[in-house]
Motif scaffolding. Sequence first.
Motif, PDB file in Angstrom:
ATOM      1  N   ALA A  92       0.829  -1.207   0.000  1.00 33.92           N
ATOM      2  CA  ALA A  92       0.000   0.000   0.000  1.00 33.92           C
ATOM      3  C   ALA A  92       0.867   1.263   0.000  1.00 33.92           C
ATOM      4  O   ALA A  92       0.597   2.221  -0.744  1.00 33.92           O
ATOM      5  CB  ALA A  92      -0.924   0.001   1.221  1.00 33.92           C
ATOM      6  N   MET A  93       1.929   1.271   0.811  1.00 40.48           N
ATOM      7  CA  MET A  93       2.834   2.427   0.840  1.00 40.48           C
ATOM      8  C   MET A  93       3.529   2.623  -0.497  1.00 40.48           C
ATOM      9  O   MET A  93       3.634   3.752  -1.004  1.00 40.48           O
ATOM     10  CB  MET A  93       3.874   2.244   1.955  1.00 40.48           C
ATOM     11  CG  MET A  93       3.320   2.412   3.352  1.00 40.48           C
ATOM     12  SD  MET A  93       4.617   2.498   4.622  1.00 40.48           S
ATOM     13  CE  MET A  93       5.272   0.834   4.552  1.00 40.48           C
ATOM     14  N   ALA A  94       3.997   1.518  -1.096  1.00 38.65           N
ATOM     15  CA  ALA A  94       4.684   1.616  -2.383  1.00 38.65           C
ATOM     16  C   ALA A  94       3.737   2.089  -3.478  1.00 38.65           C
ATOM     17  O   ALA A  94       4.116   2.884  -4.352  1.00 38.65           O
ATOM     18  CB  ALA A  94       5.291   0.268  -2.755  1.00 38.65           C
ATOM     19  N   THR A  95       2.477   1.638  -3.443  1.00 36.13           N
ATOM     20  CA  THR A  95       1.486   2.071  -4.430  1.00 36.13           C
ATOM     21  C   THR A  95       1.200   3.557  -4.299  1.00 36.13           C
ATOM     22  O   THR A  95       1.153   4.294  -5.300  1.00 36.13           O
ATOM     23  CB  THR A  95       0.187   1.267  -4.262  1.00 36.13           C
ATOM     24  OG1 THR A  95       0.471  -0.137  -4.366  1.00 36.13           O
ATOM     25  CG2 THR A  95      -0.835   1.656  -5.322  1.00 36.13           C
ATOM     26  N   MET A 132      -6.227  14.965  -6.868  1.00 36.17           N
ATOM     27  CA  MET A 132      -5.563  13.674  -6.774  1.00 36.17           C
ATOM     28  C   MET A 132      -4.175  13.805  -6.166  1.00 36.17           C
ATOM     29  O   MET A 132      -3.712  12.909  -5.456  1.00 36.17           O
ATOM     30  CB  MET A 132      -5.464  13.036  -8.158  1.00 36.17           C
ATOM     31  CG  MET A 132      -6.787  12.541  -8.708  1.00 36.17           C
ATOM     32  SD  MET A 132      -7.604  11.354  -7.605  1.00 36.17           S
ATOM     33  CE  MET A 132      -6.381  10.047  -7.502  1.00 36.17           C
ATOM     34  N   ALA A 133      -3.495  14.931  -6.427  1.00 34.72           N
ATOM     35  CA  ALA A 133      -2.183  15.154  -5.815  1.00 34.72           C
ATOM     36  C   ALA A 133      -2.306  15.230  -4.297  1.00 34.72           C
ATOM     37  O   ALA A 133      -1.462  14.697  -3.560  1.00 34.72           O
ATOM     38  CB  ALA A 133      -1.562  16.437  -6.363  1.00 34.72           C
ATOM     39  N   THR A 134      -3.361  15.874  -3.820  1.00 33.24           N
ATOM     40  CA  THR A 134      -3.596  15.964  -2.379  1.00 33.24           C
ATOM     41  C   THR A 134      -3.932  14.599  -1.788  1.00 33.24           C
ATOM     42  O   THR A 134      -3.420  14.207  -0.724  1.00 33.24           O
ATOM     43  CB  THR A 134      -4.737  16.950  -2.086  1.00 33.24           C
ATOM     44  OG1 THR A 134      -4.453  18.204  -2.705  1.00 33.24           O
ATOM     45  CG2 THR A 134      -4.911  17.163  -0.591  1.00 33.24           C
ATOM     46  N   VAL A 135      -4.787  13.842  -2.492  1.00 36.76           N
ATOM     47  CA  VAL A 135      -5.203  12.525  -2.002  1.00 36.76           C
ATOM     48  C   VAL A 135      -4.012  11.566  -1.932  1.00 36.76           C
ATOM     49  O   VAL A 135      -3.817  10.870  -0.927  1.00 36.76           O
ATOM     50  CB  VAL A 135      -6.310  11.940  -2.904  1.00 36.76           C
ATOM     51  CG1 VAL A 135      -6.592  10.491  -2.534  1.00 36.76           C
ATOM     52  CG2 VAL A 135      -7.587  12.758  -2.771  1.00 36.76           C
ATOM     53  N   THR A 136      -3.212  11.519  -2.999  1.00 37.32           N
ATOM     54  CA  THR A 136      -2.097  10.573  -3.022  1.00 37.32           C
ATOM     55  C   THR A 136      -1.057  10.878  -1.949  1.00 37.32           C
ATOM     56  O   THR A 136      -0.507   9.967  -1.330  1.00 37.32           O
ATOM     57  CB  THR A 136      -1.421  10.573  -4.405  1.00 37.32           C
ATOM     58  OG1 THR A 136      -1.071  11.916  -4.768  1.00 37.32           O
ATOM     59  CG2 THR A 136      -2.350  10.009  -5.461  1.00 37.32           C
ATOM     60  N   LEU A 137      -0.805  12.169  -1.714  1.00 36.47           N
ATOM     61  CA  LEU A 137       0.146  12.530  -0.660  1.00 36.47           C
ATOM     62  C   LEU A 137      -0.407  12.148   0.707  1.00 36.47           C
ATOM     63  O   LEU A 137       0.328  11.657   1.573  1.00 36.47           O
ATOM     64  CB  LEU A 137       0.444  14.028  -0.719  1.00 36.47           C
ATOM     65  CG  LEU A 137       1.683  14.509   0.034  1.00 36.47           C
ATOM     66  CD1 LEU A 137       2.934  13.826  -0.482  1.00 36.47           C
ATOM     67  CD2 LEU A 137       1.827  16.024  -0.094  1.00 36.47           C
ATOM     68  N   THR A 176     -10.209   1.379   4.332  1.00 35.57           N
ATOM     69  CA  THR A 176     -10.928   2.395   5.103  1.00 35.57           C
ATOM     70  C   THR A 176     -10.197   3.734   5.084  1.00 35.57           C
ATOM     71  O   THR A 176     -10.804   4.793   4.891  1.00 35.57           O
ATOM     72  CB  THR A 176     -11.108   1.931   6.562  1.00 35.57           C
ATOM     73  OG1 THR A 176     -11.766   0.667   6.573  1.00 35.57           O
ATOM     74  CG2 THR A 176     -11.919   2.938   7.362  1.00 35.57           C
ATOM     75  N   VAL A 177      -8.875   3.690   5.264  1.00 33.44           N
ATOM     76  CA  VAL A 177      -8.073   4.913   5.217  1.00 33.44           C
ATOM     77  C   VAL A 177      -8.194   5.579   3.853  1.00 33.44           C
ATOM     78  O   VAL A 177      -8.351   6.805   3.755  1.00 33.44           O
ATOM     79  CB  VAL A 177      -6.599   4.597   5.545  1.00 33.44           C
ATOM     80  CG1 VAL A 177      -5.704   5.783   5.217  1.00 33.44           C
ATOM     81  CG2 VAL A 177      -6.446   4.222   7.017  1.00 33.44           C
ATOM     82  N   SER A 178      -8.167   4.786   2.796  1.00 31.34           N
ATOM     83  CA  SER A 178      -8.268   5.336   1.443  1.00 31.34           C
ATOM     84  C   SER A 178      -9.598   6.047   1.226  1.00 31.34           C
ATOM     85  O   SER A 178      -9.641   7.171   0.712  1.00 31.34           O
ATOM     86  CB  SER A 178      -8.103   4.219   0.403  1.00 31.34           C
ATOM     87  OG  SER A 178      -6.875   3.558   0.554  1.00 31.34           O
TER      88      SER A 178
END
Length: 372
Positions: A92-95, A132-137, A176-178
């Motif tokens: 998950a972290m690597a993705t 999406m930049a905010t979400v991915t960070l 859930t976090v996502s």
Amino acid sequence: MNFSKAFEKVSHDRLVKKVKALRIQGKTASWIQNRLLGRKQRKIWQITILLIKEIYYPILAAVGVPANLVTIVILSRGNCGLCRCISVYMVAMATADRLVMIINITLYYIFSYHFPLSFLSHTPVCRFILYMATVTLDLSVWFTVSFTFDRFVALYCQKFKTKYCTERTAATVSTTVSVLLVLKDIPIVFVYSPERIINKVHWGCRSSEAFLSSLLAVPYGWFHGTSLIWLPFTLIALFNSLTIRRIAMANRTRRRLRDHSSENQNDPEIGNRRKSIILLFTISGSFRLLWLTTSVSFVTTRLTNTNYYRGDHTNPAYIATETGAMLKYLSCCPNTCIYAATQRKFREELKKLLKSPWTLILRLVKNERIAN
């Protein structure tokens, strides 16, 4: 008239000589000379910062995207000797880190900057990229927190470990976090408005004046910054300190028991815990170190109200913010190196993966020779 451009076109050394020739002395001459030199230094600083960003972000993307892909492939095979629970969090972290490299760095910092008139600069697309930049960070940060909490439970809460540290729980927590972060960052879409309108087409994104002047701007800014920076920073520090305390107590107890026994062989349990703690603290330690500048600059800019620089690239707050941004994005790269350095089986799988293309090419060449 724009007198600043006129000053830029004239040699500053010649202007200083003219001032001295006119017998202008004292504080007035010093002020003029310092002013001219200051303009020159500010321009050099501005060029330097922009040049560093021009070089830094393409290199970071070129390294980060394939590195995280390699990590995902290796961990997904399940041959690294790690429990499935840890593997889920690490994948998950690597993705999330790879998405940061693609969206934040490649699309936003590189493509949008170098191709300002492409479809990426259309306001709806620009808003989506920023969202999406905010979400991915956010995902990258909170997956790191989730991994740290999982290791804290495994090492500190032995009774809760069998129920929480499972593959199913890790998948549930990651999902859930996502979902929560995707919902949390929805207001980002409404923060930006079109930068300009050409032939009824909206181009670019800038902070909406209506949002900035509203009562929600300051509270939301603090909420977003705290949830992205200071809360994860604090939680990781807390979990790490409690984990260290627990491990130190457990190791002292086990040594005392071994001292009273007649066995002199090595304790495998202590060895396993040592490997686990090295992996935990290298990941969380690199995260805290690389996010430190961002954490400090966030608080100082909020407290001093210096969020907007009006194009002044020599402003110390701007320099600190940009330096923090470069370091925090760097935090999405080192995990692959950390796994390779601390996990022997991951290192072996990495060697196999790197050799596999060459092995395939050699097989094809041999088969071609045999056929001929």
